[in-house]
Design an enzyme around this catalytic site. Structure first.
Site, PDB file in Angstrom:
ATOM      1  N   GLU A  10     -16.667   3.588  -3.688  1.00 35.83           N
ATOM      2  CA  GLU A  10     -15.940   2.552  -4.444  1.00 35.83           C
ATOM      3  C   GLU A  10     -14.427   2.806  -4.404  1.00 35.83           C
ATOM      4  O   GLU A  10     -13.648   1.862  -4.312  1.00 35.83           O
ATOM      5  CB  GLU A  10     -16.422   2.496  -5.895  1.00 35.83           C
ATOM      6  CG  GLU A  10     -17.824   1.952  -6.070  1.00 35.83           C
ATOM      7  CD  GLU A  10     -17.985   0.507  -5.605  1.00 35.83           C
ATOM      8  OE1 GLU A  10     -17.197  -0.336  -6.042  1.00 35.83           O
ATOM      9  OE2 GLU A  10     -18.880   0.240  -4.779  1.00 35.83           O
TER      10      GLU A  10
ATOM     11  N   HIS B 215       0.861  -1.188   0.000  1.00 42.05           N
ATOM     12  CA  HIS B 215       0.000   0.000   0.000  1.00 42.05           C
ATOM     13  C   HIS B 215       0.893   1.232   0.000  1.00 42.05           C
ATOM     14  O   HIS B 215       1.889   1.281   0.729  1.00 42.05           O
ATOM     15  CB  HIS B 215      -0.871  -0.025   1.258  1.00 42.05           C
ATOM     16  CG  HIS B 215      -1.364   1.335   1.657  1.00 42.05           C
ATOM     17  ND1 HIS B 215      -0.793   2.053   2.683  1.00 42.05           N
ATOM     18  CD2 HIS B 215      -2.350   2.102   1.138  1.00 42.05           C
ATOM     19  CE1 HIS B 215      -1.423   3.223   2.785  1.00 42.05           C
ATOM     20  NE2 HIS B 215      -2.358   3.275   1.869  1.00 42.05           N
TER      21      HIS B 215
ATOM     22  N   TYR C   7       0.663   9.109  -1.445  1.00 40.24           N
ATOM     23  CA  TYR C   7       1.306  10.415  -1.289  1.00 40.24           C
ATOM     24  C   TYR C   7       0.297  11.497  -1.598  1.00 40.24           C
ATOM     25  O   TYR C   7      -0.487  11.356  -2.546  1.00 40.24           O
ATOM     26  CB  TYR C   7       2.548  10.544  -2.196  1.00 40.24           C
ATOM     27  CG  TYR C   7       3.621   9.560  -1.792  1.00 40.24           C
ATOM     28  CD1 TYR C   7       4.329   9.744  -0.606  1.00 40.24           C
ATOM     29  CD2 TYR C   7       3.859   8.424  -2.559  1.00 40.24           C
ATOM     30  CE1 TYR C   7       5.271   8.799  -0.199  1.00 40.24           C
ATOM     31  CE2 TYR C   7       4.801   7.487  -2.153  1.00 40.24           C
ATOM     32  CZ  TYR C   7       5.497   7.685  -0.973  1.00 40.24           C
ATOM     33  OH  TYR C   7       6.405   6.751  -0.568  1.00 40.24           O
TER      34      TYR C   7
END
Lengths: 359, 359
Positions: free
Chosen positions: B319, B135, B138
């Site tokens: 989503e 994961h 920034y």
């Protein structure tokens, strides 16, 4: 056990007896339904700070994640937990402060206070996508006056209340199932006041909402909390002083209702389970069921008060708190399932977005 | 694109250019690694209240939940999302108030204020249980002075900061992978000050903790937030005034570091992915991977600030917020996996319970 023989006992003992017996009845009914499946695992536990519990858990032992293997095992249930806990201890000042807001009898109390809590909590996730998940919980809470350390005395009860509810979460909508589940609970509520079922039904619709999805977790049922001898906001809102006056107020009359509701679980759910477990299913239905289980996880981890309270309580028994989570859940980005017009999945979504009256 | 040619542009444009290019690079590298898999789906979106985004999502289309079918498809990735968003709008007073606490330059500001936020966020869940999830995120944030309605002017910047990080979540521990991931990020941090990597590494270990399990989500990486020209508590704690003075302070120098970190993602992760995707695996390893994915879901829904902020923000793109959730996750009551002494699963747990220094 007739009520007359138990009514002289303290309420905490009556509740413990009732939930222990109800747990046995439910586990044994679920086991009888599927005699070839493994038995529920009985897991006794003690709480270091005071109290005990019994978790009865169903899972297929040492499961492979291979769908083929799982289907071969072919059990009716995929995962289930029927738990009771009877615990006591000391509530820290912030918890006391929070409870004061809902209980006028606590208004002059500060600092730490002894509590007692007993409850039954169950979750059943069947394997067949056409058989709905069900969740039920009944609990009794007492706050007592502090007693000197080492004393065997029990302090005077300064506040007490009952809470609970039951709700049904199908992946596919069978209107007759929703009607049966609600009608059985309504029949158990009605002898205790005409306002009881409508008040609890509405509260349930408002509680089990996955807010970020704008949809309900399931087709509802009943939900209630803080039921005691004090005026109750939900009944006052639902039907004013009259509705509040008619519902049960004493420990004995509320407990009588709790027993009727608890005993209504098997008749509310077993006929549904029995008629759906042989419904033919396919990979699409399984996929949709797992997506709905993902939503179940979202509700429980993000919103459910009991779950979040458990997760944030140091020393809580995490395995019991998270027993409600399904064995498997699924997430897809922008899945088409549920939004295809005219599909069975969309028919469920319609009801989850617009809760209905079922009786 | 050389920095010299962009440095005269406003920072928001420089950031937008950088994250757009980085997104392309990452998606294209992941696609090249597995040319037989379906391409990432590119999903452009507009935000009604202002701004845009591009979600690039990998999923096997119309998947069956049959493990056999999934394995047949045999893609390297199981689910992945590489998203950018560049949005602006008005921060309501409570959000402004909360930000004031971390940004002295906002101390005299009240009411609603315009904001701009641009970021890249990615999650990769590979299919092989021996290949770790990764994961990365920034982001750049600006708060500006209000301008009259309808004005084309941009208000003066009253606060700005960068945040981000990257962390690795294996199901099986390969020490060389953990070392490589940390070493690559350390090498990207070091030119920007000796205190940068240790400060971000420690922050990461403290942030990605599943508190109710007493374990980390993964083997860490870097995490940071609120990096700007003001004194930063984390650096002051890590090494006092000197550490804080040596780290980058200006928009240009912090952005130069962000670029080095962003560009370090592919070299930090691709070699690990490449060497693990052909590791032989079995049903036990898959089951453990899915249990660990359940823990990933627990962290993201219960603790992750970005996810919870997204879920609680009306109008957020759910989503995109929940793209981080794995395709499939699993929960077992009292699983033996992870607690069998001497097992590979227990070896991972040891590191998750006692975070290590990897470089």
């Amino acid at each position: 056990m007739a009520m007359a023989t138990t009514s002289s006992k303290p309420m905490r003992e009556q509740v413990e007896e009732f939930i222990s017996k109800l747990q046995e009845d439910i586990v044994s009914a679920l086991e009888k339904l599927d005699p070839n499946a493994p038995a529920f695992k009985r897991d006794d536990w003690l709480r270091a700070q005071g109290g005990r519990g019994l978790s009865c858990v169903f899972a297929v032992p040492d499961p492979s994640v291979s769908e083929a293997a799982a289907t071969a095992q072919n059990s009716v249930l995929e995962k289930a937990g029927v738990n009771i806990s009877i615990v006591h201890g000391i509530l820290p000042p912030p918890a006391v402060k929070q409870m004061r807001a809902d209980h006028g009898s606590m208004k002059d109390l500060e600092g730490s206070l002894p509590f007692f809590a007993a409850g039954i909590s169950l979750i059943v996730h069947p394997r067949n996508p056409h058989a709905p998940t069900v969740h039920v919980n009944y609990r009794y809470f007492e706050i007592t006056e502090p007693v000197p350390e080492g004393s065997q005395e029990k302090g005077k009860i300064v506040a007490w209340w009952f809470g609970g509810g039951g709700d049904l979460t199908p992946s596919y909508l069978y209107e007759e199932d929703a009607k049966h589940f609600h009608a059985t609970h309504k029949a158990a509520c009605d002898p205790h006041g005409a306002a009881v079922y409508p008040t609890f039904k509405k509260w349930c619709d408002e509680y089990f909402v996955i807010k970020h999805r704008g949809e309900s977790r399931g087709i509802g049922g009943m939900f209630f909390d803080d039921l005691c001898d004090e005026p109750h906001k939900r009944f006052l809102e639902a039907g004013g002083e009259e509705a509040n006056a008619q519902r049960p107020h004493t420990p004995e009359t509320i407990f009588a209702m709790i027993k009727d509701l608890g005993n209504a679980f098997l008749p509310s759910y077993m006929p549904i389970l029995e008629r759906r477990i042989h419904t033919p299913s396919d990979a699409r239905a399984r996929r949709w069921q797992l997506l709905r289980r993902g939503r179940y996880v979202e509700f429980n981890l993000v919103y459910d008060r009991g779950t979040r309270f458990g997760l944030l309580t140091p020393g809580a028994r995490i395995e019991s708190v998270l027993i409600s989570l399904p064995e498997t859940a699924r997430w897809e980005y922008g899945s088409e399932l549920g939004s295809e017009e005219g599909s069975e999945e969309a028919r469920l979504m319609e009801v989850l977005k617009n809760p209905r009256d079922w009786v």
